[in-house]
Design an enzyme around this catalytic site. Structure first.
Site, PDB file in Angstrom:
ATOM      1  N   HIS A  12      11.064  26.598  -3.185  1.00 18.02           N
ATOM      2  CA  HIS A  12      10.638  25.804  -2.026  1.00 18.02           C
ATOM      3  C   HIS A  12      11.912  25.257  -1.369  1.00 18.02           C
ATOM      4  O   HIS A  12      12.915  25.023  -2.058  1.00 18.02           O
ATOM      5  CB  HIS A  12       9.776  24.656  -2.559  1.00 18.02           C
ATOM      6  N   ASP A  15      11.425  22.461 -11.148  1.00 22.26           N
ATOM      7  CA  ASP A  15      10.553  21.946 -10.095  1.00 22.26           C
ATOM      8  C   ASP A  15       9.109  22.216 -10.521  1.00 22.26           C
ATOM      9  O   ASP A  15       8.630  23.346 -10.470  1.00 22.26           O
ATOM     10  CB  ASP A  15      10.903  22.669  -8.782  1.00 22.26           C
ATOM     11  N   GLN A  22       4.037  22.631  -8.520  1.00 22.30           N
ATOM     12  CA  GLN A  22       2.784  23.388  -8.579  1.00 22.30           C
ATOM     13  C   GLN A  22       2.267  23.535 -10.008  1.00 22.30           C
ATOM     14  O   GLN A  22       1.090  23.836 -10.213  1.00 22.30           O
ATOM     15  CB  GLN A  22       2.974  24.788  -7.962  1.00 22.30           C
ATOM     16  N   LYS A  38       0.006  16.179  -5.591  1.00 26.87           N
ATOM     17  CA  LYS A  38      -0.456  17.536  -5.912  1.00 26.87           C
ATOM     18  C   LYS A  38      -1.260  17.535  -7.209  1.00 26.87           C
ATOM     19  O   LYS A  38      -1.670  18.574  -7.698  1.00 26.87           O
ATOM     20  CB  LYS A  38       0.737  18.481  -6.030  1.00 26.87           C
ATOM     21  N   CYS A  52       7.276  26.824   3.501  1.00 27.92           N
ATOM     22  CA  CYS A  52       8.540  26.157   3.110  1.00 27.92           C
ATOM     23  C   CYS A  52       9.300  26.997   2.091  1.00 27.92           C
ATOM     24  O   CYS A  52       9.886  26.446   1.135  1.00 27.92           O
ATOM     25  CB  CYS A  52       8.277  24.762   2.521  1.00 27.92           C
TER      26      CYS A  52
END
Ligand code: PMP
Length: 404
Positions: free
Chosen positions: A109, A186, A189, A212, A349
């Site tokens: 991202h 990261d 998600q 999220k 993104c």
């Protein structure tokens, strides 16, 4: 969901961008403002003490949720983006030198690219990029080649927001350790979809956003190993993060407060704790199985749409599907929107990923446990009708033209 969009019942398939919030989260946020609003850590009055207790209890919940060893390893941030910027600017500025290498992957991202580009520019470090397999995950074969003695940090996603598959981050972390490099994962998600255990992963940093995972916007977490965080300079400065301030010199608070300058998002933190309760429940019960079943069902049904092309081979690991149809994704988005369907289209993104794959963008449907089989059928039927009807019109026009 009872909400209607464009006179149609809303089908919310944009959970990868942000999830809807359970009532418990909404109530916690408004209850805080209605009945216990006060600033944390500073005052000795009753209301401040209640707010501080709830605020710090939430930290314990996050610590347990990701199995960090201690609460001081949990730093509140605005979200994933701020967590990465914090590490890039604080750890990066104090550890990176010219010729050092930062390793990213093609599926990052922008939030996990741009902060590294900026710090690379500031320090003279170089960025190297891990390629992907045809399945869209980081290729293990090239790890030893790209992650070398010059590598100082490896920053990759646990699950990409476009591909939806779990990256082999254990192998990435093992290789990074072999060369003495740090790792930042990261988890934007991954966090709502798979159980994350930072001790088992043994990563140095792990970042995620509450919004999220059914929590509020504007609040997130940077997990970092204590000894690494301790050796890092403050990122932002001001109130809350100091021990003593004088014009002859200032000393800073210990962890985690050293990295939490200014009044934090107190209501957000307290409501986030409710989101963790919500998610912890369904990750361990049949709601989780239901989500897996939705994934299987959606993958099977989507494949029946004429002309659909998934952007990578194979089934995703989380219920997030990225594909193209033979129409521009923007047109598909408008068509879906008119039918009440919230989908995300475009470059997500992740422009370098699309450049790598060789397409401009795609349509993404991302599901959550409150979605239903009926909603999947509805969307698949709508997309099938779009493709079939348009084919029919084109064919009819061709026949008419030939007749003329
Ligand atoms: N990384 C990934 C993989 C993401 O999906 C996102 C959000 N789309 C981010 C980072 C940035 O998260 P936030 O905007 O909440 O900071």
């Amino acid at each position: 969901m009872s909400k209607r969009v464009n006179q149609q019942p809303l089908v919310y398939f944009d959970n990868g961008a942000t999830t809807q919030k359970p009532q418990s989260v909404i109530d916690a946020q408004s209850d805080f403002y209605c009945s216990s609003n006060a600033n944390v850590h500073r005052a000795t009055h009753q209301l401040a003490s209640v707010a501080t207790t709830k605020f710090e209890q939430a930290r314990v919940q996050v610590q347990k949720f990701i199995n960090a060893t201690q609460t001081k390893e949990i730093i509140w941030t605005k979200g994933c983006t701020e967590g990465i910027n914090l590490v890039a600017q604080s750890w990066g500025k104090s550890h990176l030198n010219p010729k050092d290498v930062i390793v990213l992957s093609y599926a990052e991202h922008h939030a996990n690219i741009v902060p590294w580009q900026i710090i690379a520019e500031q320090t003279g470090a170089e960025i190297k990029v891990l390629p992907l397999s045809s399945q869209g995950i980081i290729s293990k074969e090239v790890l030893t080649h790209i992650i070398s003695e010059r590598t100082k940090i490896v920053c990759v996603n646990h699950v990409s927001n476009v591909i939806g598959k779990v990256n082999p981050i254990e192998s990435v972390i093992t290789r990074a350790k072999e060369v003495g490099a740090k790792t930042l994962i990261d988890g934007a998600q991954a966090i709502a979809n798979i159980i994350v255990d930072v001790q088992a992963l043994d990563c140095d940093f792990y970042v995620f956003s509450a919004h999220k995972m059914y929590g509020p916007t504007g609040i997130g977490v940077l997990y970092g190993k204590e000894e690494i965080l301790n050796a890092m300079p403050p990122y932002q400065s001001g109130g809350e993060m100091i021990n003593k301030v004088s014009f002859s010199g200032t000393s800073f608070q210990s962890l985690p407060y050293k990295f939490e300058a200014g009044t934090p998002n107190i209501a957000g933190v307290i409501a986030f704790a409710k989101a963790i309760e919500f998610i912890s429940q369904y990750q361990l019960n049949d709601r989780h199985e239901y989500k897996q079943e939705l994934l299987e069902y959606a993958f099977k049904r989507l494949q029946t749409i004429p002309s659909i092309e998934f952007i990578v081979e194979g089934k995703p690991d989380i219920p997030l599907f990225s594909f193209t149809l033979k129409y521009h994704y923007q047109d598909v988005a408008s068509y879906l929107d008119l039918s009440g369907v919230a989908a995300r289209v475009g470059g997500h993104c992740a422009m370098p990923l699309f450049e790598y794959i060789g397409i401009k963008g795609c349509i993404r449907l991302s599901l959550a446990p409150y979605n239903t089989y009926d909603e999947i059928d509805f969307v698949v039927d709508k997309l099938t009708a779009l493709v079939s009807k348009t084919d029919e019109i084109i064919q009819r026009n061709n026949v008419n033209e030939n007749d003329n």
